[in-house]
Design a protein around this motif. Structure first.
Motif, PDB file in Angstrom:
ATOM      1  N   ASN A   1       2.719  53.332  91.941  1.00  0.00           N
ATOM      2  CA  ASN A   1       3.462  53.700  93.145  1.00  0.00           C
ATOM      3  C   ASN A   1       3.498  52.499  94.077  1.00  0.00           C
ATOM      4  N   TYR A   2       4.627  52.279  94.723  1.00  0.00           N
ATOM      5  CA  TYR A   2       4.791  51.190  95.676  1.00  0.00           C
ATOM      6  C   TYR A   2       5.217  51.790  97.010  1.00  0.00           C
ATOM      7  N   SER A   3       4.598  51.316  98.083  1.00  0.00           N
ATOM      8  CA  SER A   3       4.887  51.819  99.418  1.00  0.00           C
ATOM      9  C   SER A   3       5.935  50.939 100.094  1.00  0.00           C
ATOM     10  N   PHE A   4       6.855  51.586 100.786  1.00  0.00           N
ATOM     11  CA  PHE A   4       7.904  50.902 101.527  1.00  0.00           C
ATOM     12  C   PHE A   4       7.967  51.480 102.929  1.00  0.00           C
ATOM     13  N   ARG A   5       8.508  50.684 103.862  1.00  0.00           N
ATOM     14  CA  ARG A   5       8.754  51.157 105.223  1.00  0.00           C
ATOM     15  C   ARG A   5      10.203  50.863 105.567  1.00  0.00           C
TER      16      ARG A   5
END
Length: 71
Positions: free
Chosen positions: A3-7
Motif C-alpha cells: 500500500n502507498y499513501s498519497f495526499r
C-alpha cells in the motif's frame, strides 16, 4: 501487494493505493477525482512480545589469531 499513501493537494485528503512495486511511483488520483497528489513517505514498524533473544555465547579460542589456524 504493498500500500502507498498519497495526499491530495486540492482537498488535503490522505488516501492509500494498493499496487505492485513496479507501479509505486505512478501518479494517483484522489477519491474525489483530483489529480494534484503527492506520494507520502511512510515507515514500517513492528511490535513484538517480550525481549529480544540473547546473543549466542562466544566460543573461547578458534578466532583469527586467537588460537585458530588462520594466521
Amino acid at each position: 501487494m504493498p500500500n502507498y499513501s498519497f495526499r491530495c493537494r486540492s482537498c488535503d485528503d490522505t488516501f492509500e493505493v494498493s499496487r505492485p512495486m513496479a507501479e509505486s511511483s505512478d501518479p494517483a488520483a484522489c477519491p474525489a477525482g483530483h489529480d494534484d497528489t503527492v506520494k507520502l513517505l511512510t515507515t514500517f514498524g513492528t511490535v513484538g512480545r517480550g525481549a529480544a533473544p540473547a546473543p549466542a555465547p562466544r566460543q573461547a579460542g578458534g578466532g583469527c589469531c586467537g588460537g585458530g589456524g588462520c594466521c
